[in-house]
Write a protein that holds these residues in place. Sequence first.
Motif, PDB file in Angstrom:
ATOM      1  N   GLU A   1      10.119   3.989  -9.112  1.00  0.00           N
ATOM      2  CA  GLU A   1       8.964   3.579  -9.919  1.00  0.00           C
ATOM      3  C   GLU A   1       9.302   2.390 -10.796  1.00  0.00           C
ATOM      4  O   GLU A   1       8.504   1.473 -10.962  1.00  0.00           O
ATOM      5  CB  GLU A   1       8.485   4.763 -10.764  1.00  0.00           C
ATOM      6  CG  GLU A   1       7.180   4.492 -11.495  1.00  0.00           C
ATOM      7  CD  GLU A   1       6.568   5.755 -12.045  1.00  0.00           C
ATOM      8  OE1 GLU A   1       5.423   5.687 -12.532  1.00  0.00           O
ATOM      9  OE2 GLU A   1       7.218   6.824 -11.982  1.00  0.00           O
TER      10      GLU A   1
ATOM     11  N   ARG B   1       3.865   1.530  -1.282  1.00  0.00           N
ATOM     12  CA  ARG B   1       4.419   1.652  -2.643  1.00  0.00           C
ATOM     13  C   ARG B   1       3.452   2.433  -3.534  1.00  0.00           C
ATOM     14  O   ARG B   1       3.858   3.326  -4.284  1.00  0.00           O
ATOM     15  CB  ARG B   1       4.651   0.270  -3.255  1.00  0.00           C
ATOM     16  CG  ARG B   1       5.838  -0.499  -2.741  1.00  0.00           C
ATOM     17  CD  ARG B   1       6.079  -1.662  -3.688  1.00  0.00           C
ATOM     18  NE  ARG B   1       6.982  -2.662  -3.143  1.00  0.00           N
ATOM     19  CZ  ARG B   1       7.426  -3.710  -3.841  1.00  0.00           C
ATOM     20  NH1 ARG B   1       7.029  -3.876  -5.103  1.00  0.00           N
ATOM     21  NH2 ARG B   1       8.236  -4.585  -3.288  1.00  0.00           N
ATOM     22  N   LYS B   2       2.174   2.075  -3.462  1.00  0.00           N
ATOM     23  CA  LYS B   2       1.170   2.750  -4.286  1.00  0.00           C
ATOM     24  C   LYS B   2       0.980   4.199  -3.827  1.00  0.00           C
ATOM     25  O   LYS B   2       0.798   5.097  -4.649  1.00  0.00           O
ATOM     26  CB  LYS B   2      -0.157   1.995  -4.201  1.00  0.00           C
ATOM     27  CG  LYS B   2      -0.102   0.583  -4.788  1.00  0.00           C
ATOM     28  CD  LYS B   2      -1.426  -0.147  -4.576  1.00  0.00           C
ATOM     29  CE  LYS B   2      -1.371  -1.558  -5.135  1.00  0.00           C
ATOM     30  NZ  LYS B   2      -2.638  -2.300  -4.877  1.00  0.00           N
TER      31      LYS B   2
ATOM     32  N   SER C   1      -7.022   2.515  -2.191  1.00  0.00           N
ATOM     33  CA  SER C   1      -6.571   1.623  -3.259  1.00  0.00           C
ATOM     34  C   SER C   1      -7.445   0.389  -3.418  1.00  0.00           C
ATOM     35  O   SER C   1      -8.020   0.158  -4.469  1.00  0.00           O
ATOM     36  CB  SER C   1      -5.119   1.203  -3.003  1.00  0.00           C
ATOM     37  OG  SER C   1      -4.676   0.293  -3.972  1.00  0.00           O
TER      38      SER C   1
ATOM     39  N   ARG D   1       3.491   6.788  -5.150  1.00  0.00           N
ATOM     40  CA  ARG D   1       3.272   7.137  -6.552  1.00  0.00           C
ATOM     41  C   ARG D   1       2.133   8.139  -6.697  1.00  0.00           C
ATOM     42  O   ARG D   1       1.983   8.776  -7.729  1.00  0.00           O
ATOM     43  CB  ARG D   1       2.954   5.877  -7.372  1.00  0.00           C
ATOM     44  CG  ARG D   1       4.026   4.791  -7.331  1.00  0.00           C
ATOM     45  CD  ARG D   1       5.055   4.987  -8.447  1.00  0.00           C
ATOM     46  NE  ARG D   1       5.927   6.126  -8.267  1.00  0.00           N
ATOM     47  CZ  ARG D   1       7.042   6.110  -7.525  1.00  0.00           C
ATOM     48  NH1 ARG D   1       7.398   5.016  -6.893  1.00  0.00           N
ATOM     49  NH2 ARG D   1       7.801   7.186  -7.419  1.00  0.00           N
ATOM     50  N   ASN D   2       1.308   8.255  -5.655  1.00  0.00           N
ATOM     51  CA  ASN D   2       0.144   9.150  -5.697  1.00  0.00           C
ATOM     52  C   ASN D   2       0.445  10.505  -5.052  1.00  0.00           C
ATOM     53  O   ASN D   2      -0.419  11.369  -4.993  1.00  0.00           O
ATOM     54  CB  ASN D   2      -1.044   8.484  -4.991  1.00  0.00           C
ATOM     55  CG  ASN D   2      -2.372   9.170  -5.278  1.00  0.00           C
ATOM     56  OD1 ASN D   2      -2.578   9.734  -6.355  1.00  0.00           O
ATOM     57  ND2 ASN D   2      -3.278   9.132  -4.314  1.00  0.00           N
TER      58      ASN D   2
ATOM     59  N   SER E   1       0.826  -1.203   0.000  1.00  0.00           N
ATOM     60  CA  SER E   1       0.000   0.000   0.000  1.00  0.00           C
ATOM     61  C   SER E   1       0.863   1.256   0.000  1.00  0.00           C
ATOM     62  O   SER E   1       0.536   2.247  -0.670  1.00  0.00           O
ATOM     63  CB  SER E   1      -0.932  -0.011   1.222  1.00  0.00           C
ATOM     64  OG  SER E   1      -1.769   1.115   1.224  1.00  0.00           O
TER      65      SER E   1
END
Length: 295
Positions: free
Chosen positions: A137, A120-121, A250, A124-125, A118
Amino acid sequence: MTHRKLYLGALTDNRRWDMVSIRPDDVFVVTPPKCGTTWMQTIVALLLSGDPEVETELSVKMPWVDIRIREMSEVAERLEAMTRRRSMKSHTPLDGLPLDDHAQYICVFRHPLDAHISFRKHVRNIPMPWFDHWYPEDDPDGVAFRRFLDGGAEGFDTDANPLAHILQHYRAARALSGRPNVSLFHYADMTRDLAATFERLSALLGTPHSDAVMARLVEAATFEHMKANAHRYAPSGGKGFLKSDAAFFSSGTNGTWKGLLSDAELAAYDARMAAELSAEDRAWLEGGALGQETV
């Protein structure tokens, strides 16, 4: 900082708590990152207000005190001016927080691998390159997972949510779990029975509501409702802090790491967990009450 451990990260500083005057009815939501912090804050806001339409505005009304984005003098003044019951958020382990004998400390945990995926995601946001070095990335060599396993619990690493920091949170919370005002919750238990989570927290906070009101509060805190209204529930929603408010929510599920990690990575994780925790503690940290029942 007397009797408190120092946690000084690239983005956070737990010395900022020195400027907060704790009230006996304060509510602290204390978690490692991506373990259900926003979800639990929303539940607290709903229970304190009794209003399913309450504008939570978490970043302002229930601030993350540790983070250095806002001047601490401004945060402290805003908290001091609040006349309603207050709640605050922290990603600092309990051994680094001011402990009051009456304030409530709500500690939330999640399977460490779910928290890692979570996070990691999440990075990126964020429209800022704070974590690009730690979470590249393009990562064919598995740098992010190696740093998750090898990172330290304190210092620069602390804000990148390595396994050591999650374990530090867990040990600090367990060490104080005998106190009547320190409670441990698990993301998996919250997903299995959200209504039971509301009932347990309502009893802890002393915020009873009728069955009809409670049902509406529970519905407001479902993953589907929060994601559909992400501009209301995401941290600083609608203000451009995130690339996508909806993407902040997510999946709302457990086991998100399955199929994403190699056998070697899972073996390294298993070895680390076996060395760090008892079988019973590991089962709870990974699966909550149901996980512990399988030990």
